[in-house]
Design an enzyme around this catalytic site. Structure first.
Site, short mmCIF file in Angstrom:
data_model
loop_
_atom_site.label_atom_id
_atom_site.label_comp_id
_atom_site.label_asym_id
_atom_site.label_seq_id
_atom_site.Cartn_x
_atom_site.Cartn_y
_atom_site.Cartn_z
N LYS A 166 -6.18 7.32 -57.57
CA LYS A 166 -7.12 9.22 -58.03
C LYS A 166 -8.48 8.86 -57.28
O LYS A 166 -8.97 7.56 -57.22
CB LYS A 166 -7.30 8.80 -59.02
CG LYS A 166 -5.60 9.25 -59.72
CD LYS A 166 -5.51 10.43 -59.34
CE LYS A 166 -3.84 11.06 -59.92
NZ LYS A 166 -3.36 12.10 -59.28
N ASP A 194 -5.36 11.27 -53.68
CA ASP A 194 -5.48 12.12 -54.79
C ASP A 194 -6.65 12.59 -55.43
O ASP A 194 -7.12 12.33 -56.32
CB ASP A 194 -4.81 12.45 -55.23
CG ASP A 194 -3.53 13.47 -56.49
OD1 ASP A 194 -4.24 14.61 -56.08
OD2 ASP A 194 -2.61 12.99 -56.51
N GLU A 220 -3.73 14.21 -50.18
CA GLU A 220 -3.39 15.39 -51.83
C GLU A 220 -4.31 15.77 -51.99
O GLU A 220 -5.45 15.51 -52.97
CB GLU A 220 -2.47 14.14 -52.58
CG GLU A 220 -1.61 14.86 -53.00
CD GLU A 220 -0.87 14.17 -53.91
OE1 GLU A 220 -0.38 14.18 -55.49
OE2 GLU A 220 0.07 13.27 -53.32
N GLU A 246 2.38 20.49 -55.13
CA GLU A 246 2.60 20.42 -56.30
C GLU A 246 3.31 21.43 -57.06
O GLU A 246 3.67 21.78 -58.19
CB GLU A 246 2.30 18.77 -57.31
CG GLU A 246 0.35 18.81 -57.68
CD GLU A 246 0.78 17.77 -58.42
OE1 GLU A 246 0.59 17.29 -59.10
OE2 GLU A 246 0.61 16.86 -57.24
N ASP A 269 7.93 19.49 -56.29
CA ASP A 269 8.30 18.67 -57.64
C ASP A 269 9.53 19.22 -57.66
O ASP A 269 9.63 20.62 -57.82
CB ASP A 269 7.49 18.77 -58.45
CG ASP A 269 7.56 17.48 -60.10
OD1 ASP A 269 8.99 17.52 -60.47
OD2 ASP A 269 6.93 17.27 -60.05
N HIS A 296 6.59 15.89 -55.09
CA HIS A 296 6.01 15.15 -56.72
C HIS A 296 7.11 14.54 -57.73
O HIS A 296 7.76 15.02 -57.71
CB HIS A 296 4.87 16.06 -56.72
CG HIS A 296 4.55 15.62 -57.99
ND1 HIS A 296 4.78 16.69 -59.08
CD2 HIS A 296 2.82 15.20 -57.43
CE1 HIS A 296 3.97 16.28 -59.90
NE2 HIS A 296 3.18 15.35 -60.15
N GLU A 329 7.26 9.06 -54.79
CA GLU A 329 6.60 8.65 -55.71
C GLU A 329 7.40 7.66 -56.64
O GLU A 329 8.28 7.80 -57.11
CB GLU A 329 5.74 9.79 -55.85
CG GLU A 329 4.49 10.10 -57.24
CD GLU A 329 4.20 10.81 -57.02
OE1 GLU A 329 2.58 10.56 -57.32
OE2 GLU A 329 4.07 12.45 -56.75
#
Length: 385
Positions: A166, A194, A220, A246, A269, A296, A329
């Site tokens: 992150k 991300d 991301e 996503e 997703d 995702h 993922e």
């Protein structure tokens, strides 16, 4: 044979320690899963990505479009659900409700026919998928990257060949954390970042330039998902591939990303974008534009198995004799709903996960664990006259 019953379960798992990222803090997992049962007793499981109570309400709304229908005609059922919601929910949680039901029907259909979902999708191009560890969230507001080295070392020891971390705290903090992570894991492990759409265009450009030397596999959600043109321009400002999606829904939303040349990698997703039925169409769109697709995935093992089957069916465009690995993922944050709810458990060997070849999704739910985590349950049945 018809669909006779739909059951929804809202599941909660209280975390031993909360974690946060650029937008929100989590202290629990709360997920809506759905069980769809046919008149012969065969059943399938699905899950939706989004606010669990809203998903459950959406599934109740869609009940007339599903009960009494032939589970083998999943595309007809999908279209009925889509038409039911088109006037007021072209994007968002109701599409996730469609997704949950659609996935459960695919699982049900596979069990009825005795075939894995990968076969129903058209066949598996690969029998193994390469997971990347999603982790390195923030757990201490005074020292957000506390324990990052220990956590990353654990992923490497487990055999992961790629890790996503992150960012989104601020340019200086992000740069320091990314540098620390590359120093920790070395050059042989792929590293992705991300930001969960934390940055303005100028900030995203600046951060991308700062971290380019660390060989980042993708950046991301650097920007708000609303800004298609900014995404497109950002791609011209950095050598780092840009990913997102996503927060998109249906093939129509992903067409916006693709025709605007917004991303190098789309990330639907499957538990939100319209289920497997629509994800298959999104994959066809992506291949038309020559854009990679990496779903995702965030939720229970149901969603992970959905991704395994789906990714196994993705075509390699362009094809070549030495086939590339395809990513999946694999969230590594605390999650009893992922680790305990279903069986058999997912196993990673030599940095890869086998695609199940059992009927449907290839898993079942432990009813005792389901009962332990369930905080709300709804049963919808076909009326017998």
């Amino acid at each position: 044979m018809v669909i006779e019953k739909i059951e929804t379960f809202i599941l909660k798992d209280k975390l031993s320690k909360s974690f946060f990222f650029s937008q929100w803090e989590y202290s629990e997992r709360c997920i809506c899963v759905v069980k769809v049962t046919a008149s012969d007793g065969t059943y399938g499981w699905g899950e939706g990505y989004g606010p669990a109570a809203v998903l459950e309400a959406g599934i109740k709304l869609l009940e007339p479009m599903v009960l009494g229908h032939n589970p083998l005609e999943n595309e007809v059922i999908w279209n009925n659900m889509y038409r039911k919601t088109l006037d007021f929910a072209r994007r968002g949680t109701l599409v996730a409700s469609i997704s949950a039901i659609d996935i459960a029907i695919w699982d049900l259909k596979g069990k009825i026919l005795g075939l894995p979902i990968s076969t129903l999708l058209g066949g598996a191009h690969r029998d193994k998928v390469k997971p990347y560890a999603t982790g390195l969230y923030f757990t201490d507001h005074n020292n957000p990257s506390k324990d990052f080295e220990e956590e990353a070392g654990r992923y490497v020891a487990q055999g992961f060949k790629a890790i996503k971390m992150k960012v989104g705290l601020g340019l200086k903090e992000d740069y320091a954390n990314v540098k620390k992570m590359r120093d920790t894991i070395g050059d042989d492990i792929e590293l992705m970042v991300d930001s969960n759409h934390a940055y303005t265009f100028r900030e995203a450009v600046a951060l991308a330039k700062m971290i380019e030397p660390f060989n980042i596999s993708w950046f991301e959600e650097p920007l708000s998902p609303e800004f298609y043109a900014q995404y497109s321009e950002l791609r011209t400002k950095t050598t780092i591939p840009i990913s997102g999606g996503e927060c998109e829904y249906l093939r129509f939303g992903f067409h916006q990303l693709l025709r605007n040349k917004s991303v190098d990698i789309i990330q639907p997703d499957i538990c939100a974008c319209g289920g497997l039925t629509e994800a298959k169409r999104i994959a066809a769109l992506a291949s038309t534009y020559g854009v990679d697709l990496i779903p995702h995935t965030w939720g229970t093992a149901i969603g992970l198995h959905v991704a395994l089957h789906f990714i196994s069916n993705l075509e390699s465009v362009p094809g070549r004799m030495m086939k590339p690995d395809f990513f999946m993922e694999y969230d590594q944050t605390e999650n009893g709903l992922r680790d305990k709810l279903s069986y058999p458990l997912i196993e990673m060997k030599d940095g890869m996960i086998d695609v199940p070849n059992r009927p449907g999704l290839g898993i079942d739910i432990d009813e005792k664990v389901l009962e332990r985590y369930t905080v709300s349950k709804t049963i919808l049945k076909k009326s017998i006259i």
